[in-house]
Design an enzyme around this catalytic site. Structure first.
Site, PDB file in Angstrom:
ATOM      1  N   LEU A 137     -43.119  28.819 -53.670  1.00 38.71           N
ATOM      2  CA  LEU A 137     -43.919  29.676 -52.797  1.00 38.71           C
ATOM      3  C   LEU A 137     -44.886  30.318 -53.739  1.00 38.71           C
ATOM      4  O   LEU A 137     -44.287  31.023 -54.642  1.00 38.71           O
ATOM      5  CB  LEU A 137     -43.204  30.746 -51.725  1.00 38.71           C
ATOM      6  CG  LEU A 137     -42.245  29.955 -50.885  1.00 38.71           C
ATOM      7  CD1 LEU A 137     -41.414  31.069 -49.943  1.00 38.71           C
ATOM      8  CD2 LEU A 137     -43.010  29.068 -49.772  1.00 38.71           C
ATOM      9  N   ASP A 138     -45.955  30.777 -53.214  1.00 36.04           N
ATOM     10  CA  ASP A 138     -46.850  31.619 -54.111  1.00 36.04           C
ATOM     11  C   ASP A 138     -46.198  33.140 -54.266  1.00 36.04           C
ATOM     12  O   ASP A 138     -45.752  33.660 -53.376  1.00 36.04           O
ATOM     13  CB  ASP A 138     -48.278  31.929 -53.454  1.00 36.04           C
ATOM     14  CG  ASP A 138     -49.146  30.478 -53.262  1.00 36.04           C
ATOM     15  OD1 ASP A 138     -48.640  29.624 -54.226  1.00 36.04           O
ATOM     16  OD2 ASP A 138     -49.836  30.407 -52.359  1.00 36.04           O
ATOM     17  N   ARG A 139     -46.396  33.789 -55.340  1.00 31.58           N
ATOM     18  CA  ARG A 139     -45.956  35.034 -55.658  1.00 31.58           C
ATOM     19  C   ARG A 139     -45.934  35.930 -54.308  1.00 31.58           C
ATOM     20  O   ARG A 139     -44.998  36.745 -54.294  1.00 31.58           O
ATOM     21  CB  ARG A 139     -46.492  35.437 -56.936  1.00 31.58           C
ATOM     22  CG  ARG A 139     -45.707  36.819 -57.415  1.00 31.58           C
ATOM     23  CD  ARG A 139     -46.137  37.014 -58.905  1.00 31.58           C
ATOM     24  NE  ARG A 139     -45.374  38.196 -59.511  1.00 31.58           N
ATOM     25  CZ  ARG A 139     -44.987  38.109 -60.723  1.00 31.58           C
ATOM     26  NH1 ARG A 139     -45.701  37.644 -61.557  1.00 31.58           N
ATOM     27  NH2 ARG A 139     -44.444  39.435 -60.980  1.00 31.58           N
ATOM     28  N   VAL A 173     -46.130  35.597 -51.355  1.00 34.16           N
ATOM     29  CA  VAL A 173     -45.481  35.064 -50.035  1.00 34.16           C
ATOM     30  C   VAL A 173     -44.104  35.161 -50.096  1.00 34.16           C
ATOM     31  O   VAL A 173     -43.174  35.189 -50.969  1.00 34.16           O
ATOM     32  CB  VAL A 173     -45.979  33.621 -50.025  1.00 34.16           C
ATOM     33  CG1 VAL A 173     -45.270  32.872 -48.766  1.00 34.16           C
ATOM     34  CG2 VAL A 173     -47.370  33.333 -49.919  1.00 34.16           C
TER      35      VAL A 173
END
Length: 231
Positions: A61-63, A65
C-alpha cells in the site's frame, strides 16, 4: 515495532496487519523502518525466536494509505500468494473519502495509465500511448456528508501504480488530502483518505476462505462514516 492491536489475523503461514498511514510495507529509498522489518522484530521478541524470522511481502500500500495488508510467514505461502495475486484470486476492496460526487452512483472505470517515474505519479492517457497500462475498477457511492464529501467503495481488477487515486481524480472525485492528484490541502497527519477496507481470498495453504475487514482510521471524518454497511 508492530502494535499487537494492528494484527487482524495470524496463523503459521500468514500475518495480516491493519496498516497505519505513514507506515511503509517494504524498504524504500528513505531508509525508514518498514513493516516487514517491524513484523520480523515483533515475532522475534514475542516468540523468543533466535536468528532470522521470515516475512514475505506479497503486496503493498502507498505510504499515506491505511488498511489491510497481508504478509507471508513462510516461503510456501509467499509463492502461492504471489501467484494468487497475479491471477486475481485475491479480492481487494477499498474505501475512499473524496471531495465531490461521482457522475453516477456506481460504475465501471477503464483507463489507460502512464506512470511518470520522476514525478511518482500516473496520468490517464489515450489508448495506444507507449508504455501505458490498462487500469480497471468498479466503484459504488456509499454515502455523502454535509461537507460535500463522498464515501466511495472501490473493487480493484488491476493493480496499477496509484490506480484508485488517479482514476477517481479523473472523474472529479479527488481523494481528501491527496495533493499529488489535486486536493487543495493535505490531511494533518500527511495521510490521504484511502483505506484498504477488506480483503478476501482462499487461504494459500489451508484452502479455507479468509475474509478480513480493517477498522477505519481514528479520524473524525472516517468515524462519521463508520456505520455504513459493506453489503
Amino acid at each position: 515495532m508492530i502494535d499487537p492491536s494492528q494484527i487482524l489475523f495470524e496463523d503459521n503461514h500468514l500475518i495480516v496487519i491493519n496498516k497505519r498511514a505513514g507506515q511503509i510495507t517494504q524498504s524504500d529509498k528513505t531508509g525508514d523502518l518498514c513493516m516487514a522489518d517491524e513484523i520480523r522484530d515483533f515475532i522475534r521478541v514475542r516468540d523468543d525466536k533466535p536468528g532470522n524470522v521470515f516475512c514475505g511481502v506479497v503486496h503493498r500500500l502507498d505510504r499515506p494509505v491505511s488498511g489491510v495488508v497481508i504478509f507471508a510467514k513462510t516461503s510456501k505461502a509467499t509463492t502461492r500468494l504471489n501467484n494468487m495475486i497475479r491471477t486475481r484470486e485475491v479480492q481487494k476492496t477499498y474505501w475512499a473519502i473524496t471531495k465531490g460526487v461521482p457522475p453516477q452512483p456506481q460504475g465501471h472505470l477503464e483507463n489507460w495509465l502512464l506512470r511518470n517515474e520522476k514525478q511518482n505519479k500516473s496520468y490517464v492517457v489515450a489508448e495506444g500511448t507507449p508504455n501505458a497500462k490498462l487500469a480497471s475498477l468498479d466503484y459504488r457511492l456509499l454515502a455523502t456528508s454535509e461537507g460535500g464529501y463522498s464515501l466511495i467503495e472501490v473493487d480493484l481488477h488491476t493493480g496499477r501504480h496509484h490506480q484508485i487515486r488517479c482514476q477517481l481524480a479523473h472523474i472529479g472525485c479527488v481523494i481528501k488530502g491527496d495533493l499529488k492528484y489535486g486536493a487543495p490541502r493535505s490531511n494533518p497527519d500527511a495521510s490521504i483518505s484511502l483505506h484498504a477496507r477488506r480483503i478476501r481470498l482462499i487461504h494459500p495453504v489451508r484452502k479455507e476462505p479468509v475474509d478480513l475487514v480493517a477498522p477505519l482510521p481514528d479520524d473524525p471524518l472516517w468515524q462519521a462514516f463508520k456505520d455504513v454497511s459493506l453489503l
